[in-house]
Design an enzyme around this catalytic site. Sequence first.
Site, PDB file in Angstrom:
ATOM      1  N   LYS A  54       0.837  -1.213   0.000  1.00 57.45           N
ATOM      2  CA  LYS A  54       0.000   0.000   0.000  1.00 57.45           C
ATOM      3  C   LYS A  54       0.866   1.255   0.000  1.00 57.45           C
ATOM      4  CE  LYS A  54      -3.690  -2.461   2.448  1.00 57.45           C
ATOM      5  NZ  LYS A  54      -4.259  -2.767   3.775  1.00 57.45           N
ATOM      6  N   GLN A  98      -3.830  -1.524  10.134  1.00 62.73           N
ATOM      7  CA  GLN A  98      -3.766  -2.851   9.513  1.00 62.73           C
ATOM      8  C   GLN A  98      -4.296  -3.909  10.484  1.00 62.73           C
ATOM      9  OE1 GLN A  98      -2.878  -3.433   6.245  1.00 62.73           O
ATOM     10  NE2 GLN A  98      -3.555  -5.528   6.637  1.00 62.73           N
ATOM     11  N   ASP A 121     -10.557   3.135   5.081  1.00 65.76           N
ATOM     12  CA  ASP A 121     -10.940   1.720   4.955  1.00 65.76           C
ATOM     13  C   ASP A 121     -12.452   1.536   5.097  1.00 65.76           C
ATOM     14  OD1 ASP A 121      -8.837   0.010   4.341  1.00 65.76           O
ATOM     15  OD2 ASP A 121      -8.036   0.059   6.386  1.00 65.76           O
TER      16      ASP A 121
END
Length: 283
Positions: A54, A98, A121
Site C-alpha cells: 500500500k 492494519q 478503509d
Amino acid sequence: MSARIIDGKKIAAGIREEIRQRVLQLQEATGKVPGLAAVLIGDDPASATYVRTKTKACHEVGIASRQFTPPGDIEQADLQRLIRDLNGDPEIHGILVQLPLAKHLDERAVLETVDPRKDVDGFTFANIGRLVENQPQFVPCTPAGIIELLDREGIEIKGKHAVVVGRSEIVGKPVAFLLLHRHATVTICHSRTADLGSETRRADILVAAVGRPRLITGAMLKPGAVVIDVGINRVDGKLVGDVDFESAVRVASAITPVPGGVGPMTVAILLRNTLQAFERSLA
Ligand code: NAD
C-alpha cells in the site's frame, strides 16, 4: 465456452494513473498532497507485506505515506492516543489500521477512534451506517473495487441475481449492500448455508469471499455467470482463489483470476479513498 478473464491488474493500473494525474493537478493548485498514515502493530509478516504494497502504491501516485509501527505489546490507550494524534494532523487525510490486531487489543474500540472523515478503509460504525443507508462516505476498499471492476467491464448489475458467498464485515456484507443498492437481487451464503451449490447455481453474478481454496467449482455455477473471486489462499506455495479456476472458466462468461483480479483493485480504491479524503479537506 471459455470465460473472458477480467484483468484486475490492468484496470487497477488505469485507476492509479487517473489518481496520479489528479494528485499532480491538486498539488499544482494548492501546494499540498494527500497524506496516508498506515499503522502496523507488531511484526506479522503478512500484515507487513500488505502495508508495504500500500505504501509503495501511494508513492507511485504522489500520495505521501507515513508508517507507524508500534510494538506488538502496545497498550490500548497508547494506540488510541497515536490515532487521535493522527486525527488532528492536518497533513494526514487517511488513516489505516492494519488488521488483524493482537488479541489484547479491542479492535472495535481502536477502529472507532479513527475520525470517520479519515477512515479510508470504511470500517468505522459511522461509515458502515452510511453505506447501509446508501449515503456512503468511505466504502471498504475490496467491495468498492469489485463494483468498479464490474462497471469498467460493462457488466450490468441491475436486475441480476447476485450471490455472495461469505458474510464478513470487510467483504461479504458490504459488497452485498453495494450490489443491493445497484438493484441486484442479493443472496448471502455462509458457513451454515444448507446447500451452497443450489444457491450458487442461481447466480448471474457470483462473489466468492470465503478463504477456502477452490470451494466453488464449475459444477456449482450457472452457465454464463460472472465470477468474482476474492479469496487469497496459499496452497503449496502458490496463490489460489476460492474458485476452482480450471473448471469455472469453462462455465462462466467472465471470471477474475487469482492473483491479478480483485487484489490490485483493493489497493487502487484505498488510494482513491485517500484522494477523496484530501479533496474533502480542501472544500
Ligand atoms: P472471513 O474469514 O472473515 O469470512 C469468511 C466467510 O466465509 C464467513 O462469513 C463464513 O461464514 C464463510 N464461509 C466459511 N466457510 C464456508 C463454506 N464452507 N461455505 C460457505 N461459506 C463459508 O474472510 P474475509 O475477510 O471475508 O476474506 C475472505 C477471503 O478473501 C480470504 O481468502 C481473504 O484472504 C480474501 N480477501 C481478499 C482481499 C483482496 O483484496 N483480494 C481482501 C480481503 C479478503
